[in-house]
Every structure is written in structure tokens, then in C-alpha cells.
Design a protein around this motif. Structure first.
Motif, PDB file in Angstrom:
ATOM      1  N   ASN A  13       0.612 -10.910 -11.055  1.00 48.10           N
ATOM      2  CA  ASN A  13       1.830 -10.121 -10.983  1.00 48.10           C
ATOM      3  C   ASN A  13       2.062  -9.481 -12.345  1.00 48.10           C
ATOM      4  OD1 ASN A  13       4.817  -9.905 -11.651  1.00 48.10           O
ATOM      5  ND2 ASN A  13       4.876 -10.124  -9.419  1.00 48.10           N
ATOM      6  N   PRO A  14       2.038  -8.154 -12.444  1.00 44.35           N
ATOM      7  CA  PRO A  14       2.058  -7.496 -13.754  1.00 44.35           C
ATOM      8  C   PRO A  14       3.222  -7.885 -14.665  1.00 44.35           C
ATOM      9  CG  PRO A  14       1.516  -5.910 -12.057  1.00 44.35           C
ATOM     10  CD  PRO A  14       1.922  -7.174 -11.352  1.00 44.35           C
ATOM     11  N   ALA A  15       4.445  -7.795 -14.178  1.00 46.50           N
ATOM     12  CA  ALA A  15       5.597  -8.099 -15.031  1.00 46.50           C
ATOM     13  C   ALA A  15       5.563  -9.556 -15.470  1.00 46.50           C
ATOM     14  CB  ALA A  15       6.903  -7.783 -14.308  1.00 46.50           C
ATOM     15  N   ILE A  18       2.725 -10.130 -18.091  1.00 42.00           N
ATOM     16  CA  ILE A  18       3.070  -9.532 -19.392  1.00 42.00           C
ATOM     17  C   ILE A  18       4.068 -10.417 -20.123  1.00 42.00           C
ATOM     18  CG2 ILE A  18       4.298  -7.599 -20.488  1.00 42.00           C
ATOM     19  CD1 ILE A  18       3.040  -5.827 -18.209  1.00 42.00           C
ATOM     20  N   LEU A  19       5.109 -10.839 -19.433  1.00 43.16           N
ATOM     21  CA  LEU A  19       6.145 -11.666 -20.052  1.00 43.16           C
ATOM     22  C   LEU A  19       5.606 -13.035 -20.471  1.00 43.16           C
ATOM     23  CD1 LEU A  19       8.990 -10.665 -17.614  1.00 43.16           C
ATOM     24  CD2 LEU A  19       8.951 -10.180 -20.081  1.00 43.16           C
ATOM     25  N   GLU A  20       4.791 -13.663 -19.629  1.00 40.23           N
ATOM     26  CA  GLU A  20       4.221 -14.967 -19.981  1.00 40.23           C
ATOM     27  C   GLU A  20       3.295 -14.860 -21.186  1.00 40.23           C
ATOM     28  OE1 GLU A  20       4.825 -18.161 -18.804  1.00 40.23           O
ATOM     29  OE2 GLU A  20       6.546 -17.072 -18.003  1.00 40.23           O
ATOM     30  N   ALA A  22       3.380 -12.597 -23.538  1.00 42.15           N
ATOM     31  CA  ALA A  22       4.191 -12.291 -24.718  1.00 42.15           C
ATOM     32  C   ALA A  22       4.848 -13.548 -25.277  1.00 42.15           C
ATOM     33  CB  ALA A  22       5.245 -11.244 -24.373  1.00 42.15           C
ATOM     34  N   LYS A  23       5.372 -14.395 -24.389  1.00 39.94           N
ATOM     35  CA  LYS A  23       6.007 -15.639 -24.841  1.00 39.94           C
ATOM     36  C   LYS A  23       4.988 -16.600 -25.435  1.00 39.94           C
ATOM     37  CE  LYS A  23       8.566 -15.927 -20.924  1.00 39.94           C
ATOM     38  NZ  LYS A  23       9.286 -16.622 -19.867  1.00 39.94           N
ATOM     39  N   LYS A  24       3.868 -16.760 -24.746  1.00 36.76           N
ATOM     40  CA  LYS A  24       2.853 -17.722 -25.164  1.00 36.76           C
ATOM     41  C   LYS A  24       2.196 -17.339 -26.488  1.00 36.76           C
ATOM     42  CE  LYS A  24       0.277 -19.643 -22.010  1.00 36.76           C
ATOM     43  NZ  LYS A  24      -0.725 -19.805 -20.937  1.00 36.76           N
ATOM     44  N   HIS A  25       2.074 -16.050 -26.757  1.00 38.09           N
ATOM     45  CA  HIS A  25       1.348 -15.584 -27.945  1.00 38.09           C
ATOM     46  C   HIS A  25       2.256 -15.004 -29.025  1.00 38.09           C
ATOM     47  CE1 HIS A  25      -1.822 -15.881 -24.902  1.00 38.09           C
ATOM     48  NE2 HIS A  25      -2.565 -16.232 -25.929  1.00 38.09           N
ATOM     49  N   ASP A  26       3.545 -15.259 -28.925  1.00 43.27           N
ATOM     50  CA  ASP A  26       4.504 -14.829 -29.943  1.00 43.27           C
ATOM     51  C   ASP A  26       4.361 -13.338 -30.268  1.00 43.27           C
ATOM     52  OD1 ASP A  26       6.655 -15.332 -31.626  1.00 43.27           O
ATOM     53  OD2 ASP A  26       5.366 -15.772 -33.346  1.00 43.27           O
ATOM     54  N   VAL A  27       4.375 -12.525 -29.222  1.00 41.52           N
ATOM     55  CA  VAL A  27       4.209 -11.071 -29.346  1.00 41.52           C
ATOM     56  C   VAL A  27       5.425 -10.458 -30.034  1.00 41.52           C
ATOM     57  CG1 VAL A  27       4.110  -8.951 -27.964  1.00 41.52           C
ATOM     58  CG2 VAL A  27       2.654 -10.899 -27.387  1.00 41.52           C
ATOM     59  N   ASP A  28       5.189  -9.531 -30.951  1.00 42.67           N
ATOM     60  CA  ASP A  28       6.258  -8.867 -31.693  1.00 42.67           C
ATOM     61  C   ASP A  28       6.832  -7.667 -30.962  1.00 42.67           C
ATOM     62  OD1 ASP A  28       6.051 -10.566 -33.954  1.00 42.67           O
ATOM     63  OD2 ASP A  28       4.334  -9.410 -34.655  1.00 42.67           O
ATOM     64  N   LEU A  29       6.014  -6.971 -30.175  1.00 39.96           N
ATOM     65  CA  LEU A  29       6.428  -5.737 -29.516  1.00 39.96           C
ATOM     66  C   LEU A  29       5.603  -5.542 -28.255  1.00 39.96           C
ATOM     67  CD1 LEU A  29       7.805  -2.797 -29.637  1.00 39.96           C
ATOM     68  CD2 LEU A  29       5.674  -2.097 -30.712  1.00 39.96           C
ATOM     69  N   ARG A  51      11.338  -4.487 -14.735  1.00 31.85           N
ATOM     70  CA  ARG A  51      11.375  -5.951 -14.715  1.00 31.85           C
ATOM     71  C   ARG A  51      11.115  -6.536 -16.096  1.00 31.85           C
ATOM     72  NH1 ARG A  51       7.399  -6.821 -10.329  1.00 31.85           N
ATOM     73  NH2 ARG A  51       7.954  -4.849  -9.392  1.00 31.85           N
ATOM     74  N   VAL A  52      10.168  -5.951 -16.827  1.00 33.46           N
ATOM     75  CA  VAL A  52       9.909  -6.431 -18.195  1.00 33.46           C
ATOM     76  C   VAL A  52      11.143  -6.180 -19.057  1.00 33.46           C
ATOM     77  CG1 VAL A  52       8.506  -6.103 -20.264  1.00 33.46           C
ATOM     78  CG2 VAL A  52       7.405  -6.220 -18.020  1.00 33.46           C
ATOM     79  N   MET A  53      11.737  -4.993 -18.950  1.00 38.02           N
ATOM     80  CA  MET A  53      12.944  -4.676 -19.722  1.00 38.02           C
ATOM     81  C   MET A  53      14.068  -5.670 -19.437  1.00 38.02           C
ATOM     82  SD  MET A  53      13.086  -0.540 -19.290  1.00 38.02           S
ATOM     83  CE  MET A  53      14.585  -0.316 -20.228  1.00 38.02           C
ATOM     84  N   ASP A  54      14.218  -6.073 -18.180  1.00 40.41           N
ATOM     85  CA  ASP A  54      15.293  -6.975 -17.792  1.00 40.41           C
ATOM     86  C   ASP A  54      15.116  -8.393 -18.327  1.00 40.41           C
ATOM     87  OD1 ASP A  54      16.526  -4.921 -16.434  1.00 40.41           O
ATOM     88  OD2 ASP A  54      15.848  -5.576 -14.447  1.00 40.41           O
ATOM     89  N   HIS A  55      13.868  -8.799 -18.623  1.00 44.59           N
ATOM     90  CA  HIS A  55      13.616 -10.193 -19.013  1.00 44.59           C
ATOM     91  C   HIS A  55      13.097 -10.375 -20.434  1.00 44.59           C
ATOM     92  CE1 HIS A  55      14.619 -11.216 -15.008  1.00 44.59           C
ATOM     93  NE2 HIS A  55      13.526 -10.742 -14.463  1.00 44.59           N
ATOM     94  N   TRP A  56      12.713  -9.318 -21.090  1.00 45.31           N
ATOM     95  CA  TRP A  56      12.166  -9.411 -22.449  1.00 45.31           C
ATOM     96  C   TRP A  56      13.296  -9.272 -23.452  1.00 45.31           C
ATOM     97  CZ3 TRP A  56       8.466 -11.193 -25.214  1.00 45.31           C
ATOM     98  CH2 TRP A  56       8.139 -10.666 -26.448  1.00 45.31           C
ATOM     99  N   ARG A  57      13.372 -10.175 -24.413  1.00 49.48           N
ATOM    100  CA  ARG A  57      14.443 -10.155 -25.407  1.00 49.48           C
ATOM    101  C   ARG A  57      13.991  -9.579 -26.743  1.00 49.48           C
ATOM    102  NH1 ARG A  57      17.086  -9.719 -21.612  1.00 49.48           N
ATOM    103  NH2 ARG A  57      17.764 -11.455 -20.367  1.00 49.48           N
TER     104      ARG A  57
END
Length: 70
Positions: A13-15, A18-20, A22-29, A51-57
């Protein structure tokens, strides 16, 4: 590494993936296209970005594909 850019290909599932990642690898952007196709594919891709916009901080860069106007 400092200041580098990494491109990653994920399956699932793309969103969610991407979110998992980003969280797991301490993504900056996260950088994403606002849409990539026409018709139903365009709507689906736009919903992934939403969906990424709604859940990414963290910072999220969204850009239209070349030749498209916002």
C-alpha cells in the motif's frame, strides 16, 4: 550520511509503506508528486499524496509533474 538524497522502491500500500519507511529510517523530508497521470490513475495518485499529508508530521514537499500547472 549528511545532505544526501536516497531513492527507495517499496511494495504494498503506497501511503502506508511510505509512512512506515519514513518512521523507521528517521526520514527528514518526503517529496512527492501531486499527481502523475490522467483520469482514475491521477485521482488515485493524488489520494496517496493526501493520505501521506494527513499522517506525516515532518516536512513534505509536493510538486506537480513537469508540464502541469497547479
Amino acid at each position: 550520511h549528511c545532505g544526501g538524497v536516497e531513492t527507495v522502491v517499496l511494495e504494498g500500500n503506497p501511503a502506508h509503506e511510505i509512512l512506515e519507511y519514513a518512521k523507521k529510517h528517521d526520514v527528514d523530508l518526503i517529496a512527492m508528486s501531486t499527481h502523475g497521470s490522467s483520469g482514475l490513475a491521477r485521482l488515485a495518485t493524488g489520494s496517496i499524496t493526501r493520505r501521506v499529508m494527513d499522517h506525516w508530521r515532518g516536512p513534505l514537499l509536493t510538486v506537480p509533474p513537469a508540464g502541469c500547472r497547479p
